[in-house]
Scaffold this motif. Structure first.
Motif, short mmCIF file in Angstrom:
data_model
loop_
_atom_site.label_atom_id
_atom_site.label_comp_id
_atom_site.label_asym_id
_atom_site.label_seq_id
_atom_site.Cartn_x
_atom_site.Cartn_y
_atom_site.Cartn_z
N ALA A 136 46.69 35.68 48.35
CA ALA A 136 45.92 36.84 48.81
C ALA A 136 45.27 37.56 47.63
N THR A 137 46.00 37.67 46.51
CA THR A 137 45.41 38.30 45.33
C THR A 137 44.23 37.49 44.80
N ALA A 138 44.37 36.17 44.81
CA ALA A 138 43.29 35.30 44.34
C ALA A 138 42.07 35.42 45.25
N VAL A 139 42.28 35.44 46.56
CA VAL A 139 41.17 35.57 47.51
C VAL A 139 40.47 36.92 47.33
N THR A 140 41.24 37.97 47.13
CA THR A 140 40.67 39.30 46.92
C THR A 140 39.83 39.32 45.64
N ASN A 141 40.34 38.69 44.60
CA ASN A 141 39.57 38.61 43.35
C ASN A 141 38.30 37.78 43.55
N GLY A 142 38.39 36.71 44.32
CA GLY A 142 37.22 35.89 44.61
C GLY A 142 36.16 36.68 45.36
N ALA A 143 36.60 37.48 46.34
CA ALA A 143 35.65 38.30 47.10
C ALA A 143 34.96 39.31 46.20
N SER A 144 35.72 39.87 45.25
CA SER A 144 35.13 40.82 44.31
C SER A 144 34.11 40.14 43.40
N TYR A 145 34.44 38.95 42.91
CA TYR A 145 33.50 38.19 42.09
C TYR A 145 32.22 37.88 42.87
N ALA A 146 32.39 37.47 44.11
CA ALA A 146 31.23 37.11 44.93
C ALA A 146 30.30 38.30 45.11
N ARG A 147 30.87 39.46 45.37
CA ARG A 147 30.05 40.67 45.57
C ARG A 147 29.33 41.05 44.28
N GLU A 148 30.03 40.93 43.16
CA GLU A 148 29.42 41.30 41.88
C GLU A 148 28.29 40.35 41.48
N SER A 149 28.25 39.15 42.05
CA SER A 149 27.23 38.18 41.67
C SER A 149 25.87 38.49 42.28
N LEU A 150 25.84 39.35 43.30
CA LEU A 150 24.59 39.67 43.98
C LEU A 150 23.99 40.95 43.44
N SER A 151 22.69 40.96 43.25
CA SER A 151 22.02 42.17 42.77
C SER A 151 21.84 43.17 43.90
N GLU A 152 21.69 42.66 45.13
CA GLU A 152 21.52 43.54 46.29
C GLU A 152 22.39 43.02 47.44
N PRO A 153 23.70 43.31 47.43
CA PRO A 153 24.58 42.81 48.50
C PRO A 153 24.14 43.32 49.87
N ARG A 154 24.13 42.43 50.85
CA ARG A 154 23.76 42.80 52.22
C ARG A 154 24.93 42.52 53.15
#
Length: 601
Positions: free
Chosen positions: A113-131
């Motif tokens: 769960a910690t790894a998935v949460t970190n992955g979700a954070s990384y994914a969001r940070e990769s976008l300049s304009e998250p939708r």
């Protein structure tokens, strides 16, 4: 009843990921059909499938019992294979999971769960304009639910996945109302559906036996499914991607510079390797900026305008592909929906996509300016595979027509790629035995037949008959460039100059490009070229003609007028700037003429 699964080591995690990927691969055609955001170009399923196929190959190649190592391998493969917006986001999600789990040989549900949460954070940070309403939303909701469940003391992966997947499915259905594009098309987000497919495959394998090898999934056909969305004029036409490698990539500054160029920016990766995905009108700008931060590789630029037209064109059932050696006017490419796979051009350390990262005019200017003579290389098979995958999911057949195999391995690369495509039996790869204008005339004729509703067999029969009848003639501007490129020895150039000889290069029926004759004297060379060509045309037969020029537009139009006067039955003709394939050997002033019997003949 399935036994509880309390931890995942590397081997188990690998099997789960591979089972999930198989489910996603099986659903790729459906994902293509429901793809409407950010552009309804029908390629999300193909992009996610290619991204995760790279992971599948990597995991199959080597097994590791260490969970953190397995996730790191998966993330690295996803980054290398990432295609499209959703593919880049998935790669960044796996990278975040891998960084979190790096030291863990086996993962408890809490660590997962910690790894998935970190992955979700990384994914969001990769976008300049998250939708919201996209794959990002579903990843975030899945991560939040796994964290909540793990915090309650839930230790069994089967229960964790069952409940967290329910949350992901609910989040997926909500995407249909979160974005106007999805609401209008009455579909869920394609990238989000692909992520749920991945989770469903993993859960199904948990139900069966986590320690068994996953079976290959059957491909789900979407032949009876209507492509969602509509064709729109795009503010940014090219889906542009590349990979940067370096010692310390300044991703913040890189993101800032890229954000001013276009939209849908995703910057995935690390300080050592970064993957760029962005929608722009000038891919060359992206490649130039990226090259300032490290070594540039894996450049691509997909024409989304043409892709979405293909995805929604229900009139024609055969797609036509060619490579950038073919010289075809832009207006005909758009009108006939011809798809181009670009070659690479290398000036020293600087690499360009032919006619995308470097226009014909820009290439010629660089040829004259740069002391390093350029080299051209065929597209990698992966470029063809991706194009074929997308088109095969929307068309009954694909016909791919390529530069003569006597001078390039492009035809072989396309053939190799066709064999990897799910519907390889629907892809025909043809050697044009031609180049430049002649190759373009063949692709144009094939596309016209496709627009008239002919099937692949009928088109192939016609084009095969035209191949030996379609000829290309080139009068080079200067032999200096052929000498620089090693095609002509300096002594030959000296003799030709001394005797005022101008060789006429021509394609031959067996695919060779070789001298077909000599023009004597420097004066009135276009007149002599016209006489040379007309002597090889039949008087009573109608022809199509194309003329390419290297910074010699006035001369090209004069040449066409002389051809019309010398042969009364030229049915149609076009004049355009010459691509790199022949101008690299002739430089400014080069003239190329393609001649083909007209359909009425």
């Amino acid at each position: 009843m399935s036994q509880p699964v309390l931890e995942l080591n590397g081997a188990r995690l690998s099997r789960l990921l591979r089972a999930g990927i198989q489910r996603l691969l099986a659903d790729r055609e459906h994902l293509n059909r429901i793809n409407v955001f950010p552009v309804a170009d029908g390629d999300t399923g193909t992009n996610m499938a290619l991204t995760m196929s790279a992971v599948l190959t990597s995991l199959r190649r080597a097994a590791d019992d260490h969970a953190g190592t397995t996730l790191a391998r998966a993330a690295d493969a996803a980054l290398d294979g990432a295609r499209g917006n959703s593919g880049a986001i998935l790669a960044q999600f796996l990278l975040g999971m891998g960084d979190s789990a790096a030291s863990h040989a086996a993962l408890s549900t809490a660590q997962f769960a910690t790894a998935v949460t970190n992955g979700a954070s990384y994914a969001r940070e990769s976008l300049s304009e998250p939708r919201e309403g996209t794959v990002l939303t579903v990843i975030t909701d899945f991560a939040a639910e796994t964290a909540r469940l793990a915090a309650t003391g839930l230790h069994d992966y089967l229960s964790l996945f069952s409940q967290a997947l329910h949350k992901a499915r609910t989040s997926l259905q909500r995407t249909a109302e979160q974005l106007e594009e999805l609401r209008a098309a009455r579909v869920v987000d394609a990238g989000a559906q692909g992520f749920v497919d991945l989770l469903e495959g993993m859960l199904e394998h948990l139900h069966k036996d986590v320690d068994a090898e996953p079976a290959e999934a059957l491909i789900h056909s979407a032949d009876n499914e209507v492509t969602a969305g509509e064709v729109h004029d795009l503010s940014h036409r090219f889906c542009t991607e590349c990979t940067i490698t370096g010692d310390n990539i300044d991703r913040r500054r890189l993101r800032e510079q890229l954000a001013t160029l276009g939209s849908s920016l995703v910057l995935a990766g690390t300080a050592r390797k970064a993957k760029i995905h962005i929608h722009v009108n000038d891919p060359a700008e992206v490649f130039f900026v990226a090259s300032q931060f490290g070594v540039l590789t894996a450049q691509k630029a997909d024409d989304m305008q043409r892709q979405q037209q293909a995805a929604h064109d229900r009139r024609r059932r055969v797609a036509i592909v060619t490579d950038s050696v073919a010289d075809i006017p832009d207006e005909l490419l758009d009108e006939l929906g011809i798809h181009i796979v670009p070659l690479r051009i290398q000036f020293g350390e600087q690499s360009y996509l032919d006619k995308v990262g470097l226009s014909a005019q820009e290439f010629l200017a660089e040829l004259v300016r740069n002391p390093q003579h350029p080299k051209t290389s065929q597209p990698p098979p992966g470029d063809f595979r991706r194009q074929f995958e997308i088109l095969a999911s929307h068309f009954d057949s694909v016909i791919s027509i390529h530069v003569t195999g006597k001078v390039s391995g492009t035809h072989n690369a396309a053939q190799s790629a066709a064999g990897w495509v799910q519907r390889s039996n629907s892809i025909e790869v043809l050697d044009s035995f031609n180049v430049s204008i002649g190759q373009g005339l063949l692709a144009i004729r094939a596309a016209e037949l496709a627009s008239q509703g002919l099937n692949a067999d009928q088109i192939m029969a016609t084009i095969r008959k035209l191949i030996p009848l379609t000829r290309t003639y080139a009068l080079i501007g200067s032999m200096e460039y052929a000498v620089r490129g090693g095609r002509v020895k300096p002594a030959v150039r000296s003799i030709a100059n001394a005797l005022s000889l101008s060789p006429v290069l021509a394609t031959h029926p067996d695919g060779r490009i070789a001298p077909a004759g000599m023009l004597f004297g420097r004066r009135n060379r276009p007149d002599k070229l016209v006489r040379f060509i007309v002597s090889r045309m039949k008087r009573g037969e109608s022809y199509r003609v194309g003329i390419g020029h290297a910074d010699a537009e006035a001369g090209a139009h004069d040449l066409l007028e002389q051809l019309r006067r010398a042969h009364s039955k030229i049915e149609s003709a076009y004049v355009m700037p010459l691509g790199s394939t022949l101008s690299v050997h002739g430089g400014p002033g080069t003239l190329v003429v393609g001649v083909q019997p007209a359909p009425s003949s």
